[in-house]
Design an enzyme around this catalytic site. Sequence first.
Site, PDB file in Angstrom:
ATOM      1  N   GLY A 125       0.705  -1.210  -0.008  1.00  0.00           N
ATOM      2  CA  GLY A 125       0.075  -0.104   0.058  1.00  0.00           C
ATOM      3  C   GLY A 125       1.040   1.306   0.102  1.00  0.00           C
ATOM      4  CG  HIS A 173      -1.822 -14.495  -7.352  1.00  0.00           C
ATOM      5  ND1 HIS A 173      -0.787 -14.566  -8.051  1.00  0.00           N
ATOM      6  CD2 HIS A 173      -1.544 -13.887  -6.219  1.00  0.00           C
ATOM      7  CE1 HIS A 173       0.039 -13.782  -7.521  1.00  0.00           C
ATOM      8  NE2 HIS A 173      -0.368 -13.529  -6.228  1.00  0.00           N
ATOM      9  CG  ASN A 202      -2.175 -13.270  -2.207  1.00  0.00           C
ATOM     10  OD1 ASN A 202      -2.896 -13.424  -3.197  1.00  0.00           O
ATOM     11  ND2 ASN A 202      -0.808 -12.690  -2.184  1.00  0.00           N
TER      12      ASN A 202
HETATM   13  N1  APR Z   1      -8.131  -2.583   8.343  1.00  0.00           N
HETATM   14  C1  APR Z   1      -7.244  -1.942   7.667  1.00  0.00           C
HETATM   15  N2  APR Z   1      -5.655  -1.890   7.540  1.00  0.00           N
HETATM   16  C2  APR Z   1      -5.646  -3.289   7.832  1.00  0.00           C
HETATM   17  C3  APR Z   1      -6.590  -4.178   8.773  1.00  0.00           C
HETATM   18  C4  APR Z   1      -7.826  -3.669   8.905  1.00  0.00           C
HETATM   19  N3  APR Z   1      -8.870  -4.250   9.408  1.00  0.00           N
HETATM   20  N4  APR Z   1      -5.812  -5.469   9.067  1.00  0.00           N
HETATM   21  C5  APR Z   1      -4.506  -5.038   8.662  1.00  0.00           C
HETATM   22  N5  APR Z   1      -4.391  -3.893   7.908  1.00  0.00           N
HETATM   23  C6  APR Z   1      -3.160  -3.257   7.459  1.00  0.00           C
HETATM   24  C7  APR Z   1      -1.936  -3.732   8.330  1.00  0.00           C
HETATM   25  O1  APR Z   1      -1.997  -2.871   9.646  1.00  0.00           O
HETATM   26  C8  APR Z   1      -0.826  -3.255   7.583  1.00  0.00           C
HETATM   27  O2  APR Z   1      -0.213  -1.879   7.681  1.00  0.00           O
HETATM   28  O3  APR Z   1      -2.690  -4.185   6.272  1.00  0.00           O
HETATM   29  C9  APR Z   1      -1.316  -3.852   6.250  1.00  0.00           C
HETATM   30  C10 APR Z   1      -0.757  -4.942   5.388  1.00  0.00           C
HETATM   31  O4  APR Z   1       0.622  -4.572   5.035  1.00  0.00           O
HETATM   32  P1  APR Z   1       1.876  -5.711   5.287  1.00  0.00           P
HETATM   33  O5  APR Z   1       1.845  -6.611   6.205  1.00  0.00           O
HETATM   34  O6  APR Z   1       2.950  -4.974   4.927  1.00  0.00           O
HETATM   35  O7  APR Z   1       1.557  -6.757   3.822  1.00  0.00           O
HETATM   36  P2  APR Z   1       1.555  -6.298   2.501  1.00  0.00           P
HETATM   37  O8  APR Z   1       3.265  -6.979   2.032  1.00  0.00           O
HETATM   38  O9  APR Z   1       1.632  -4.728   2.103  1.00  0.00           O
HETATM   39  O10 APR Z   1       0.894  -7.144   1.718  1.00  0.00           O
HETATM   40  C11 APR Z   1      -0.626  -6.875   1.651  1.00  0.00           C
HETATM   41  O11 APR Z   1      -0.861  -7.888  -0.522  1.00  0.00           O
HETATM   42  O12 APR Z   1       0.363  -9.283  -1.765  1.00  0.00           O
HETATM   43  C12 APR Z   1      -0.723  -9.187  -0.729  1.00  0.00           C
HETATM   44  O13 APR Z   1      -0.240 -11.382   0.418  1.00  0.00           O
HETATM   45  C13 APR Z   1      -0.108  -9.937   0.536  1.00  0.00           C
HETATM   46  O14 APR Z   1      -2.357 -10.144   1.510  1.00  0.00           O
HETATM   47  C14 APR Z   1      -1.270  -9.407   1.599  1.00  0.00           C
HETATM   48  C15 APR Z   1      -1.377  -7.838   0.910  1.00  0.00           C
END
Ligand code: APR
Length: 312
Positions: free
Chosen positions: A20, A181, A126
Amino acid sequence: MQIQDYRSPKVTVIGTGNVGGMLAQRIAKENLADVVLCDIVQGKPQGIALDLAQAHCISNHDRRIIGTNDYSDTSDSDVIVITAGLPRKEGMSRNDLLKINAGIVKNVVEQAIALSPNAILLVITNPLDVMTYLAWQVSGLPPQRVIGMAGVLDAARFRTFIAMELRLSTSDIYATVLGGHGDLMVPIPRLSTVNGVPITDLLSEEAIARLVERTRNGGAEIVKLLQNGSAYFAPSAAAYTMVETIISDRHRIFPAAAYLDGEYGLKDIFMGVPIHLGRQGAEKIVELQLSDTELAALHSSAASVKANINLL
Ligand code: APR
């Protein structure tokens, strides 16, 4: 159009993690749209938004970047990108994430769509195909307005491996990857080309099988190397290309998880197929002529996606 009617496009990115944050950076840097970063963790989206705003002031961009935990800031978005959820850890399949991420995706889609009923929903969380199906059901949107980002990424991985094998620029390589995927995704060598020449004319069967396998495991290979977290440079680049195509209404053809209603002999499923992408979302599904073997592989992939949809 009167000048005062002009409004900057607005993209909300829910989940301000690696994917993000990087996506927001690309959108603002390219001056594409204002960006709202929304996350459940207090302070995280605000901190990232502030950091990005300071970076962009150095590089002369002035798109608004807002970090928030409050969905009211996301209202009237043109595109909503869902990256909220847990990423994979080593040894975890995408399906292991299913239950946890389903709860998160359901919650964030409900809140976001209530305030942006005209948005296009782009899902990245995912397991991708299942989360896209869930997002569609929860949102109540017409299916063409809900799309999953994976095919652009999977095709990029296949293109990269073909380029590395042939020692050529990826610019001259086109790759076709269909299906879910996951481990059963369906790279199609016959429709993957170097300047129009199919790779089946350029590489041995052994080499192609090796590249196909590496593409299928492209995400897992990176998870293993990183040891903590999953890929984000290529996923955010792929998501950016799709957001840009939607906002700019470019009508490009991309592989993406789209709703199938009989196409390829599949019904009531979201899965990776080529689509026409534009301001209205998945404006058309492209039906490629597949061989019996290719179609059977696509149906196996679909069966695995369906099994997970049924678990929801
Ligand atoms: N509401 C809003 N944000 C949330 C929530 C929620 N209920 N639950 C988790 N998050 C946020 C987390 O706080 C975190 O900032 O989602 C974000 C996920 O970020 P990362 O852990 O860095 O994961 P990332 O590598 O960005 O991947 C995100 O994309 O490729 C896919 O498999 C991967 O499902 C994963 C997603």
